[in-house]
Design an enzyme around this catalytic site. Sequence first.
Site, PDB file in Angstrom:
ATOM      1  N   GLU A  34       6.770 -12.159 -14.568  1.00  0.00           N
ATOM      2  CA  GLU A  34       7.755 -12.827 -13.739  1.00  0.00           C
ATOM      3  C   GLU A  34       6.965 -13.682 -12.745  1.00  0.00           C
ATOM      4  O   GLU A  34       6.051 -13.166 -12.091  1.00  0.00           O
ATOM      5  CB  GLU A  34       8.604 -11.796 -12.984  1.00  0.00           C
ATOM      6  CG  GLU A  34       9.782 -12.483 -12.350  1.00  0.00           C
ATOM      7  CD  GLU A  34      10.674 -11.579 -11.507  1.00  0.00           C
ATOM      8  OE1 GLU A  34      10.559 -10.346 -11.605  1.00  0.00           O
ATOM      9  OE2 GLU A  34      11.473 -12.142 -10.749  1.00  0.00           O
ATOM     10  N   ARG A 259       0.748   2.167 -16.817  1.00  0.00           N
ATOM     11  CA  ARG A 259       0.178   1.169 -15.921  1.00  0.00           C
ATOM     12  C   ARG A 259      -1.260   1.526 -15.569  1.00  0.00           C
ATOM     13  O   ARG A 259      -1.589   2.685 -15.429  1.00  0.00           O
ATOM     14  CB  ARG A 259       0.969   1.146 -14.612  1.00  0.00           C
ATOM     15  CG  ARG A 259       2.035   0.142 -14.585  1.00  0.00           C
ATOM     16  CD  ARG A 259       2.867   0.209 -13.330  1.00  0.00           C
ATOM     17  NE  ARG A 259       4.104  -0.475 -13.634  1.00  0.00           N
ATOM     18  CZ  ARG A 259       4.296  -1.789 -13.407  1.00  0.00           C
ATOM     19  NH1 ARG A 259       3.393  -2.496 -12.781  1.00  0.00           N
ATOM     20  NH2 ARG A 259       5.404  -2.377 -13.785  1.00  0.00           N
ATOM     21  N   LYS A 269       2.798  -5.981  -6.172  1.00  0.00           N
ATOM     22  CA  LYS A 269       2.968  -7.394  -5.824  1.00  0.00           C
ATOM     23  C   LYS A 269       3.474  -7.554  -4.397  1.00  0.00           C
ATOM     24  O   LYS A 269       3.061  -8.454  -3.688  1.00  0.00           O
ATOM     25  CB  LYS A 269       3.986  -8.039  -6.765  1.00  0.00           C
ATOM     26  CG  LYS A 269       3.435  -8.442  -8.092  1.00  0.00           C
ATOM     27  CD  LYS A 269       4.521  -9.248  -8.818  1.00  0.00           C
ATOM     28  CE  LYS A 269       4.204  -9.367 -10.290  1.00  0.00           C
ATOM     29  NZ  LYS A 269       5.383  -9.838 -11.044  1.00  0.00           N
TER      30      LYS A 269
HETATM   31  P1  ATP Z   1       7.632  -6.469 -10.953  1.00  0.00           P
HETATM   32  O1  ATP Z   1       8.289  -6.503 -12.305  1.00  0.00           O
HETATM   33  O2  ATP Z   1       8.023  -5.336 -10.102  1.00  0.00           O
HETATM   34  O3  ATP Z   1       7.660  -7.784 -10.247  1.00  0.00           O
HETATM   35  P2  ATP Z   1       5.229  -6.149 -12.469  1.00  0.00           P
HETATM   36  O4  ATP Z   1       3.860  -5.797 -12.014  1.00  0.00           O
HETATM   37  O5  ATP Z   1       5.869  -5.371 -13.566  1.00  0.00           O
HETATM   38  O6  ATP Z   1       6.098  -6.192 -11.177  1.00  0.00           O
HETATM   39  P3  ATP Z   1       5.571  -8.448 -14.144  1.00  0.00           P
HETATM   40  O7  ATP Z   1       5.450  -9.877 -13.829  1.00  0.00           O
HETATM   41  O8  ATP Z   1       6.852  -7.936 -14.679  1.00  0.00           O
HETATM   42  O9  ATP Z   1       5.184  -7.664 -12.838  1.00  0.00           O
HETATM   43  O10 ATP Z   1       4.377  -8.051 -15.100  1.00  0.00           O
HETATM   44  C1  ATP Z   1       4.204  -8.624 -16.372  1.00  0.00           C
HETATM   45  C2  ATP Z   1       3.699  -7.590 -17.336  1.00  0.00           C
HETATM   46  O11 ATP Z   1       2.472  -7.046 -16.863  1.00  0.00           O
HETATM   47  C3  ATP Z   1       4.648  -6.422 -17.426  1.00  0.00           C
HETATM   48  O12 ATP Z   1       5.420  -6.580 -18.586  1.00  0.00           O
HETATM   49  C4  ATP Z   1       3.776  -5.225 -17.556  1.00  0.00           C
HETATM   50  O13 ATP Z   1       3.735  -4.776 -18.895  1.00  0.00           O
HETATM   51  C5  ATP Z   1       2.382  -5.687 -17.205  1.00  0.00           C
HETATM   52  N1  ATP Z   1       1.835  -4.947 -16.070  1.00  0.00           N
HETATM   53  C6  ATP Z   1       2.176  -5.065 -14.774  1.00  0.00           C
HETATM   54  N2  ATP Z   1       1.450  -4.230 -14.001  1.00  0.00           N
HETATM   55  C7  ATP Z   1       0.619  -3.562 -14.837  1.00  0.00           C
HETATM   56  C8  ATP Z   1      -0.374  -2.572 -14.645  1.00  0.00           C
HETATM   57  N3  ATP Z   1      -0.670  -2.088 -13.439  1.00  0.00           N
HETATM   58  N4  ATP Z   1      -1.031  -2.114 -15.731  1.00  0.00           N
HETATM   59  C9  ATP Z   1      -0.736  -2.622 -16.951  1.00  0.00           C
HETATM   60  N5  ATP Z   1       0.180  -3.555 -17.198  1.00  0.00           N
HETATM   61  C10 ATP Z   1       0.854  -4.032 -16.153  1.00  0.00           C
HETATM   62 MG    MG Z   2       7.851  -6.045 -14.345  1.00  0.00          MG
END
Ligand code: ATP
Ligand code: MG
Length: 563
Positions: A34, A259, A269
């Site tokens: 995102e 994660r 984030k």
């Molecule tokens: P949010 O969705 O709360 O904004 P997010 O860290 O999930 O935070 P995204 O932009 O959705 O942010 O992340 C994109 C992809 O990165 C997600 O589909 C997820 O699979 C992967 N991802 C995010 N954080 C991690 C992490 N700490 N370890 C492994 N993969 C991650």
């Molecule tokens: Mg996410």
Amino acid sequence: METTAKTNFIYELIDKDNESGRFERRVHTRFPPEPNGYLHIGHATSIILNSGIARAYNGKFNLRFDDTNPSKEEQEYVDSIIDDVKWLGGDFEDRLFFASDYFQQMYDWAMQLVKAGKAFVCDLSAEEVRQHRGIPGEPGKDSPFRNRSVEENVDLFTRMKNGEFPDGSRTLRAKINMAHPNLNMRDPVMYRILHAEHHRQGNKWCIYPMYDWAHGLEDSIERITHSICTLEFEDHRPLYDWFIDQLGIYHPQQIEFARRTLGNTITSKRKLLELVKEKYVEGWDDPRMPTVSGFRRRGYTASALRAFCDEIGISKVPGISDIWVLENALRNELNKTAPRALAVLKPVKVVLDNYPADKTEEMDVVNNPEDPAAGTRKVPFSRELYIEADDFKEVPPKKFFRMTPGVEVRLRAAYIVKCESVAKDAAGNITEVHCTYDPATRGGDAPDGRKIKGTIHWVSARHAVPATVRLYDALFTKRNPDDVEEGRDYKENMNRNSLEVLERAMLEPSLKAAAAGSRFQFERLGYFFADPKDSKPGAPVFNRTVTLKDTWAKIEQKAPEAK
Ligand code: ATP
Ligand code: MG
């Protein structure tokens, strides 16, 4: 570019699908960020995993922005994410996609469900929807709007889209089962009304799809085979499956993994944004930040991040990886590739009293002992030198094998010298260390074979290039920065000494024109990176990427650091 080792359970699942011919032996993965922040080390592991899988199977990898929430998304984030994914070796070729480009298709599919009696327009407020949902183990309550006729739902949903209703007044919900044991299946919201400008769609839409409705469809549209995501989506998988089955469209396989987080830093984030906004750091690419841009500016390489990912692997169990695992991956690489250089970070002047004042010698110094092909370079040597202030002690602690009065020490690749006296200012600070050198020891070895315990580095004062050097330490003092007492803030665990700026470092002259973005090992000090933004030819600025684990003078390690 090396591929990621095929060593995790995801590869096993893909192998099985390939054996059964499930996806015609296609492998197609994606990274779906995102655009509401910069990428961090956790995202990096996901990019490396997904693009590594595609590469390993000769498959494809997409970069898709999951830009379904207009309020937090910005072009700046889109641009930085594209740069980061490319830098990490995520090769999406021409497959850069935006979920917002699928809004019309998603809307049409939603209308299909409305017409099939599988979705309805609900007038409950967000709060009421939450109250109706119920709790695990207890069924929820049906919405009073659940049994609207198809005609009424078609009409209302069309008018929702046309902008006739205010924000939050209505939603479109799937009609599944309010008693379902999985709360995600209890008539989830698919669309909300939000009169907000979208970074790509402008004001075309005033209803926006919810993540759970959109995500599976995006994967289906792109014909992703293996949709790899983090564990929190495991309970959402039945819902994605339900939507796809009701629509009768292409069905990817979702696979969840835990994660990844890194010790002594944060990967939220929201918190990273807070550190930037409140100026705890100098920006998203501050070299202390666990962002991909921070690591890049610190001097990390994409290949070291990949090696780190191979090392920590992929798991179903959440875990914190230690920073030293990441640092070791980097050292292993830079040890082989980084040319050596002599640099003095905190200089004190040494005068060789028996060395001619106007003489300069060119010393041959090995460029990289790990790489004989790298050869040697000439480094000028003269009567006045700089050494590290730490390498001199007037009153040496035990086992101090560096420079101290009356004891011989080797100047790296130059001569054996001996401190004879010390000059001080009125306040008692050392201004100059006076030595004599042994002319018979050029290159640093004594012809009579006498043992010299210490070797230190130096820079010729007359030829030295002044530079700014920044040293970094972890951003947080605790392995888990969120480990704070109730009511306290994670920022209390910030390391107040995470940055040290040295304005008076002295470098060997060959570094004068060091290109921004070049890497060196400053002997005995670590690996350094010419800052891509601040370093200019003639005025270098170096960031320490990582310290050395082993110094070439092993003996140094044992010497206690006197304070
Ligand atoms: P949010 O969705 O709360 O904004 P997010 O860290 O999930 O935070 P995204 O932009 O959705 O942010 O992340 C994109 C992809 O990165 C997600 O589909 C997820 O699979 C992967 N991802 C995010 N954080 C991690 C992490 N700490 N370890 C492994 N993969 C991650
Ligand atoms: Mg996410």
